[in-house]
Design an enzyme around this catalytic site. Structure first.
Site, PDB file in Angstrom:
ATOM      1  N   TYR A   1      27.241  28.084 -15.671  1.00 19.58           N
ATOM      2  CA  TYR A   1      28.300  27.525 -14.821  1.00 19.58           C
ATOM      3  C   TYR A   1      28.668  28.532 -13.730  1.00 19.58           C
ATOM      4  O   TYR A   1      28.768  28.181 -12.551  1.00 19.58           O
ATOM      5  CB  TYR A   1      29.514  27.200 -15.690  1.00 19.58           C
ATOM      6  CG  TYR A   1      30.711  26.665 -14.928  1.00 19.58           C
ATOM      7  CD1 TYR A   1      30.723  25.372 -14.427  1.00 19.58           C
ATOM      8  CD2 TYR A   1      31.847  27.457 -14.730  1.00 19.58           C
ATOM      9  CE1 TYR A   1      31.829  24.868 -13.743  1.00 19.58           C
ATOM     10  CE2 TYR A   1      32.954  26.966 -14.046  1.00 19.58           C
ATOM     11  CZ  TYR A   1      32.940  25.671 -13.552  1.00 19.58           C
ATOM     12  OH  TYR A   1      34.037  25.195 -12.868  1.00 19.58           O
TER      13      TYR A   1
ATOM     14  N   LYS B   1      28.333  27.949  -9.632  1.00 16.48           N
ATOM     15  CA  LYS B   1      29.466  27.957  -8.702  1.00 16.48           C
ATOM     16  C   LYS B   1      29.314  29.083  -7.671  1.00 16.48           C
ATOM     17  O   LYS B   1      29.750  28.933  -6.523  1.00 16.48           O
ATOM     18  CB  LYS B   1      30.786  28.084  -9.468  1.00 16.48           C
ATOM     19  CG  LYS B   1      31.133  26.844 -10.300  1.00 16.48           C
ATOM     20  CD  LYS B   1      31.485  25.652  -9.424  1.00 16.48           C
ATOM     21  CE  LYS B   1      31.862  24.414 -10.228  1.00 16.48           C
ATOM     22  NZ  LYS B   1      32.213  23.251  -9.403  1.00 16.48           N
TER      23      LYS B   1
HETATM   24  N1  NAP Z   1      39.875  22.055 -14.310  1.00 18.10           N
HETATM   25  C1  NAP Z   1      39.698  23.325 -14.049  1.00 18.10           C
HETATM   26  O1  NAP Z   1      40.312  24.218 -14.664  1.00 18.10           O
HETATM   27  C2  NAP Z   1      38.753  23.748 -12.949  1.00 18.10           C
HETATM   28  C3  NAP Z   1      38.778  25.082 -12.527  1.00 18.10           C
HETATM   29  C4  NAP Z   1      37.920  25.474 -11.509  1.00 18.10           C
HETATM   30  C5  NAP Z   1      37.070  24.553 -10.928  1.00 18.10           C
HETATM   31  N2  NAP Z   1      37.048  23.259 -11.362  1.00 18.10           N
HETATM   32  C6  NAP Z   1      36.106  22.341 -10.731  1.00 18.10           C
HETATM   33  O2  NAP Z   1      36.782  21.181 -10.290  1.00 18.10           O
HETATM   34  C7  NAP Z   1      35.921  20.057 -10.356  1.00 18.10           C
HETATM   35  C8  NAP Z   1      36.613  18.924 -11.103  1.00 18.10           C
HETATM   36  O3  NAP Z   1      36.923  19.367 -12.403  1.00 18.10           O
HETATM   37  P1  NAP Z   1      37.952  18.592 -13.352  1.00 18.10           P
HETATM   38  O4  NAP Z   1      38.579  19.624 -14.199  1.00 18.10           O
HETATM   39  O5  NAP Z   1      38.794  17.671 -12.562  1.00 18.10           O
HETATM   40  O6  NAP Z   1      36.948  17.746 -14.260  1.00 18.10           O
HETATM   41  P2  NAP Z   1      37.227  16.454 -15.150  1.00 18.10           P
HETATM   42  O7  NAP Z   1      38.679  16.227 -15.332  1.00 18.10           O
HETATM   43  O8  NAP Z   1      36.372  16.607 -16.344  1.00 18.10           O
HETATM   44  O9  NAP Z   1      36.661  15.276 -14.224  1.00 18.10           O
HETATM   45  C9  NAP Z   1      35.306  15.232 -13.908  1.00 18.10           C
HETATM   46  C10 NAP Z   1      35.017  13.994 -13.059  1.00 18.10           C
HETATM   47  O10 NAP Z   1      33.610  13.978 -12.804  1.00 18.10           O
HETATM   48  C11 NAP Z   1      33.034  12.790 -13.335  1.00 18.10           C
HETATM   49  N3  NAP Z   1      31.754  13.119 -13.924  1.00 18.10           N
HETATM   50  C12 NAP Z   1      31.514  14.024 -14.900  1.00 18.10           C
HETATM   51  N4  NAP Z   1      30.204  14.053 -15.192  1.00 18.10           N
HETATM   52  C13 NAP Z   1      29.611  13.154 -14.389  1.00 18.10           C
HETATM   53  C14 NAP Z   1      28.277  12.709 -14.231  1.00 18.10           C
HETATM   54  N5  NAP Z   1      27.287  13.185 -14.981  1.00 18.10           N
HETATM   55  N6  NAP Z   1      28.018  11.762 -13.318  1.00 18.10           N
HETATM   56  C15 NAP Z   1      29.003  11.241 -12.578  1.00 18.10           C
HETATM   57  N7  NAP Z   1      30.279  11.619 -12.663  1.00 18.10           N
HETATM   58  C16 NAP Z   1      30.584  12.554 -13.572  1.00 18.10           C
HETATM   59  C17 NAP Z   1      34.056  12.319 -14.386  1.00 18.10           C
HETATM   60  O11 NAP Z   1      34.105  10.916 -14.544  1.00 18.10           O
HETATM   61  P3  NAP Z   1      33.275  10.102 -15.616  1.00 18.10           P
HETATM   62  O12 NAP Z   1      33.421  10.820 -16.910  1.00 18.10           O
HETATM   63  O13 NAP Z   1      33.833   8.737 -15.577  1.00 18.10           O
HETATM   64  O14 NAP Z   1      31.920  10.136 -15.059  1.00 18.10           O
HETATM   65  C18 NAP Z   1      35.370  12.723 -13.741  1.00 18.10           C
HETATM   66  O15 NAP Z   1      35.741  11.768 -12.786  1.00 18.10           O
HETATM   67  C19 NAP Z   1      34.637  20.564 -11.006  1.00 18.10           C
HETATM   68  O16 NAP Z   1      33.687  20.833 -10.021  1.00 18.10           O
HETATM   69  C20 NAP Z   1      35.048  21.837 -11.688  1.00 18.10           C
HETATM   70  O17 NAP Z   1      33.992  22.748 -11.819  1.00 18.10           O
HETATM   71  C21 NAP Z   1      37.878  22.828 -12.350  1.00 18.10           C
END
Ligand code: NAP
Length: 343
Positions: free
Chosen positions: A219, A223
């Site tokens: 990961y 990134k």
């Molecule tokens: N949350 C954190 O602490 C954090 C920190 C730093 C960076 N980020 C980054 O922010 C971004 C969003 O993270 P998040 O925490 O909001 O994630 P999340 O709550 O798990 O949401 C992920 C989204 O992506 C979709 N998704 C996941 N796998 C997929 C696939 N194989 N094909 C199509 N859609 C898919 C999911 O919907 P479905 O399951 O319906 O497909 C959901 O809409 C990511 O790039 C992550 O690396 C997050």
């Protein structure tokens, strides 16, 4: 004797010492000045400047915004807050029912048009990219939010990472993000030119990529790749009037982070996306980095502190990060063992 007198007395002892001491003194003043200036600039960005206007990207003029990973967490908030600003949407993620619910919610609440594409981005197939291309065909798109991402289910040593998890992380975070950008960016460039407005490509980075992160190695690498790729693309698309930004984040409450409670260091997606969209084009905590933003105030301060003390790639930062993720792994494995026992 004052410090200045002591300094002059020391410097007068020899010409060489004089030059050396004055050089050190001037370098110190320069370093302190740049530190104060960049800290002040961060404070201005975070707390004093007004929100950036999205009319420059064609808000309320029938323009479209494409959001990947749009059905949950941070992506859902990007979609909602951009709809609120008057952008039509193309929403991409796996779960059709969630996308349909969002479509009817946004269309009725914000009076915008919403198109949805349900597909599994981890399957790197031509059919997936054709479906996105078909849905976006002919639309006046000015914004792309490359939000979709996958991390490890629990922190895991690289040598024990399952092949499927490794491949999915690389495909979703890097290959698919690049492919989707190649599909959508030409339309953004064309729309910006024809409509005399700007385009915007945001990509979700992470502190996991900013700091090399043991036990999240794949990961972290994916990134870090996005950081370099996005900054390079920013240079290329600047002359086409398209802003390209990598958005850096520490933890945010979501399904991916598995953190449910907010705290000073951990905002919810609404707070995080609000800070991001308010500050587009500004550096916030990423003062020294081109085309990079660390928008949430506590993340920004943390980023600034690490960068100006031990450094993001230092041995110290690596060791602290390792022990942090080791303890998360131990707790996650204990929890999994407890759950297995209960079944
Ligand atoms: N949350 C954190 O602490 C954090 C920190 C730093 C960076 N980020 C980054 O922010 C971004 C969003 O993270 P998040 O925490 O909001 O994630 P999340 O709550 O798990 O949401 C992920 C989204 O992506 C979709 N998704 C996941 N796998 C997929 C696939 N194989 N094909 C199509 N859609 C898919 C999911 O919907 P479905 O399951 O319906 O497909 C959901 O809409 C990511 O790039 C992550 O690396 C997050």
């Amino acid at each position: 004797m004052s410090f200045l007198n002591q300094f002059q007395a020391l410097a007068s002892q020899s010409k060489c010492l004089n030059v050396a001491l004055w050089s050190v003194f001037c370098l110190g003043v320069l370093k302190a000045t740049t530190l104060i200036l960049s800290f002040s600039s961060m404070i201005f960005d975070l707390f004093l400047l007004p929100a950036v206007s999205f009319s420059q990207y064609g808000a309320k003029k029938g323009k479209y915004c494409v959001v990947t990973g749009a059905s949950d967490g941070i992506g859902k908030e990007y979609a909602r807050q951009l709809a609120k600003r008057g952008f039509n949407l193309v929403l991409i993620s796996r779960t059709l029912s969630k996308l349909e619910a969002l479509k009817s919610d946004f269309e009725s609440k914000y009076g915008v048009q919403v198109r949805i594409v349900s597909l599994d981005i981890s399957k790197d197939t031509p059919e997936n990219y054709e479906a996105i291309s078909e849905t976006c065909k002919g639309l006046p798109i000015t914004i792309l939010v490359n939000n979709v991402g996958q991390s490890h289910s629990v922190p895991v040593p690289f040598l024990e990472t399952e092949e499927k998890e490794l491949r999915d992380i690389i495909t979703i975070n890097t290959t698919a993000t690049l492919m989707i950008t190649q599909i959508v960016a030409p339309t953004i460039v064309q729309t910006a030119k024809e409509s005399k407005c700007k385009g915007l490509i945001l990509t979700m980075g992470s502190f996991g990529g900013l700091l090399p992160t043991p036990l999240l190695a794949t990961y972290s690498g994916s990134k870090a790749f996005l950081q370099s790729w996005s900054a390079a693309l920013a240079g290329e698309l600047k002359e086409k009037n398209v802003d390209v930004e990598i958005v850096l984040s520490y933890l945010v409450t979501s399904a991916m982070s598995k953190v449910r409670r907010t705290s000073i260091m951990i905002p919810n997606p609404t707070q995080f996306v609000y800070a991001t969209l308010k500050n587009i084009g500004r550096r916030c905590g990423a003062q020294e980095r081109y085309a990079t933003i660390t928008p949430y105030w506590s993340h920004a301060m943390y980023h600034f502190f690490i960068e100006n003390t031990v450094g993001v790639s230092s041995k110290v930062a690596n060791a602290i990060n390792y022990s942090f993720h080791k303890s998360i792994r131990v707790r996650a494995l204990k929890k999994a063992a407890r759950q297995a026992k209960q079944q």
